[in-house]
Design an enzyme around this catalytic site. Structure first.
Site, PDB file in Angstrom:
ATOM      1  N   GLY A 224       3.293   5.688  -2.979  1.00  0.00           N
ATOM      2  CA  GLY A 224       4.474   6.431  -3.397  1.00  0.00           C
ATOM      3  C   GLY A 224       4.585   6.536  -4.913  1.00  0.00           C
TER       4      GLY A 224
ATOM      5  N   GLY B 118       0.827  -1.208   0.000  1.00  0.00           N
ATOM      6  CA  GLY B 118       0.000   0.000   0.000  1.00  0.00           C
ATOM      7  C   GLY B 118       0.860   1.256   0.000  1.00  0.00           C
ATOM      8  N   ASP B 119       1.901   1.244   0.794  1.00  0.00           N
ATOM      9  CA  ASP B 119       2.824   2.380   0.820  1.00  0.00           C
ATOM     10  C   ASP B 119       3.527   2.551  -0.532  1.00  0.00           C
ATOM     11  OD1 ASP B 119       2.387   3.267   3.417  1.00  0.00           O
ATOM     12  OD2 ASP B 119       3.996   2.056   4.281  1.00  0.00           O
ATOM     13  N   ILE B 120       3.972   1.439  -1.093  1.00  0.00           N
ATOM     14  CA  ILE B 120       4.687   1.514  -2.377  1.00  0.00           C
ATOM     15  C   ILE B 120       3.760   2.058  -3.466  1.00  0.00           C
ATOM     16  CG2 ILE B 120       5.818   0.147  -4.188  1.00  0.00           C
ATOM     17  CD1 ILE B 120       7.435   0.473  -1.560  1.00  0.00           C
TER      18      ILE B 120
END
Lengths: 403, 403
Positions: free
Chosen positions: B179, B174-176
């Site tokens: 980003g 989710g973070d990737i």
């Protein structure tokens, strides 16, 4: 700013098929780029025959997969194996900013349409390719598929239940990551062109893209020598930070530090004794004894619905959320507010829903403007407006199966 | 083009912490952007205390997580709660192209540093935020974490074993994804600025980013009414297209159409009878009886190593590949050829390895140039070069804990 968005001055000749490339050009077209999808005469993009299908107004099965990923694009059919097709392509390249393709490396060169040739025609051209393994290295000619990138990029090795087999992410994550990296590469090259006046080649590999998305996994392994195990939904360094069963489904509770753990014990579980319980006094203990904590959480919250449990936990200042299936996502008020699904009218499919764009630009808003094209729907329009061809010339090309 | 890359003229004031935002600015810095990482005096980015650690030259534990994600960036400490800190930030905003932040929505406004204020100072400023749920909608103020986005964005619901529980992707996907979407938004806004002369706000939500990465999942559900089940490594519409056990691990075979299935039977399994076997004559049958096909494949190939099996199958023109763990990825010749891991010297950690950039731009190559900064390492340099502050003024600010 016009209604068409941030990238409205960019013309993209899009030879990509299926998902990775078309997902990239879908995003760019949502943000205003003029995407000319070049398809094989007669058949077009493979996904025109991919499920899900709906019986269209002509009584034929038509793909909603294609309709979703190719909205906002125009379709030009072109036989790139014919000399006249190649000639038209080269003339279009003169007017284009970007060419995208996802053939196996070497295919465009064999057609005489590789980057080295095209840049002679248009030195400002940006040429973006996405393939299984990229344009360099010993595997460059291997066939590349989403699942191979998830397998060889390491994502499968770290996904799955404790003690269970390596497991892929349930969507075509390798293709999506490849498409996102391609978009970043193309936009970066567009910016570089404002500095240098020159285009360049952007070379994206699905495998590289998946490796990048495993973030610090390799760094951890290199330092510890330990191959990271599959952990289900647990994490190596924080607990309780996991999925928990409640009445009608599972929720996530993310109480990943001492303060949040104490809040959870005091305000949600009403078990202040668990704060000083020697099993749970520090993170190391909580990690070792997480099954015990899980049992208390599930006993305490098990009679609440997902909504009730999440609301309760959030009200105490602890991060939590439901594990949604797709029907719950479509019903969620946040998802609606963010316009992540867009209803639209399609000329042959009728009322359909397509994905919204996750890149929210506040002034130049991404938008879904036109339905996915019928095969070759815009051939005449494009050949007329870009190359000045007459209806008669277009008809001749059609007769010769160039279009 | 200079040695610094495609984005060398862009100055980014980066307030993001942990992973989603720093992953984005890592990519942009690899491609040449001047990233000024603004950190809280005394403590800095949370990931300075995240594992994996190594004992550094001063005998202290130091984070390799931080060292990986923050190479190429410069560190300026700044107390944004102090009036002098705010003043310095506003003066830097005048000289910057981009501000990035991943506070909960509203935090920057409360500091008096929200986009509406900053654009008065610099109308060309692009302001990128990434948060759990975005800057609009009913959940905007909820805490957002990677695992919540994987849960609420639907990825977990479609990932995992048949009949097993919903499962997250094993990296912070989710973070990737957040980003990557932020990078696309920022670069798009940079392009729009060349058309309009104005900056704008880019608003990325982790949950939106995960939903986008589930591609056609919702479209399939909307048409069929069937909530997509978890399928392990199998697919709904193609078989054999799965993971298979061989001597020393698992491999993927992707024989997803009639032609490839026949090749597999003839050339790999030496079982031409399976082509006309009534159980397997068409895709529908192969999907229904895939356990039987799996048994034959694993019986036939079970004595081969992963390398041998993959080589054999590829040599017959059928897509295949190993399921790699991270140690195998690091050893792989393709990964080496693509420079997906980069050795570098770090002043306190010594020899370390960091991730390479997956966006391969052929002329303006991404590069890893400088190690991740010590906390506040570049405070004096930045305040001198951007704002003309003297060493004495910097010393005074340090004394007052503004830096």
């Amino acid at each position: 700013m016009s209604e068409h968005g941030a990238l409205q001055d960019l013309v993209i000749l899009d030879l990509t098929r299926v998902l990775a490339g078309p997902f990239c050009t879908m995003m760019l077209s949502d943000m205003g780029a003029q995407v000319i999808k070049i398809e094989v005469p007669g058949t077009g993009d493979d996904t025109r025959t991919y499920p899900p299908f709906r019986k269209n107004k002509d009584g034929k099965q038509e793909s909603l997969y294609y309709a979703n990923i190719n909205r906002n694009k125009k379709s030009l059919t072109l036989n790139l194996k014919s000399e006249e097709g190649k000639d038209i392509f080269r003339r279009l390249v003169k007017k284009a900013d970007i060419v995208t393709e996802n053939y196996r490396p070497g295919v465009m060169d064999k057609l005489g349409l590789g980057y080295e040739e095209l840049k002679k025609i248009n030195p400002r051209l940006i040429y973006g390719s996405v393939s299984g393994f990229g344009n360099t290295g010993p595997y460059r000619l291997r066939p590349g598929y989403d699942i191979l990138s998830q397998a060889m990029g390491g994502l499968m090795s770290i996904t799955g239940a404790v003690g269970g087999p390596p497991t892929r992410a349930g969507s075509a994550m390798g293709d999506i990551l490849g498409g996102l990296h391609l978009a970043i590469g193309l936009l970066t090259a567009v910016h570089a062109r404002t500095l240098t006046g020159q285009g360049q080649r952007v070379d994206i590999s699905l495998m590289d893209s998946v490796i990048a998305a495993t973030e610090n996994t390799a760094i951890k392994y290199l330092e510890s020598g330990v191959i990271p195990p599959r952990m289900g939904n647990r994490y190596a360094a924080v607990s309780p930070y996991d999925a928990f069963q409640v009445k009608d489904g599972k929720i996530i509770i993310a109480a990943g530090n001492q303060r949040l753990y104490e809040k959870l014990c005091n305000d949600v579980l009403h078990r202040p004794d668990m704060i000083d319980d020697p099993r749970f006094t520090d993170m190391e203990g909580r990690l070792k004894n997480q099954d015990d904590i899980q049992a208390v959480i599930e006993d305490t919250l098990g009679e609440l619905t997902m909504d009730e449990a999440v609301e309760l936990i959030l009200s105490k200042g602890i991060p939590a959320g439901p594990i949604y299936d797709v029907s719950q996502i479509l019903d969620d008020p946040q998802v609606k507010a963010r316009e992540m699904f867009i209803p639209m009218e399609h000329p042959t499919l009728g009322s359909i829903t397509v994905n919204g764009c996750a890149v929210k630009l506040e002034d130049t808003k991404p938008s879904v403007r036109t339905p996915a094209p019928a095969l070759g729907e815009h051939s005449e329009e494009i050949l007329s407006s870009y190359l000045g061809l007459s209806p008669e010339e277009v008809a001749q090309l059609r007769e010769k199966s160039v279009l």
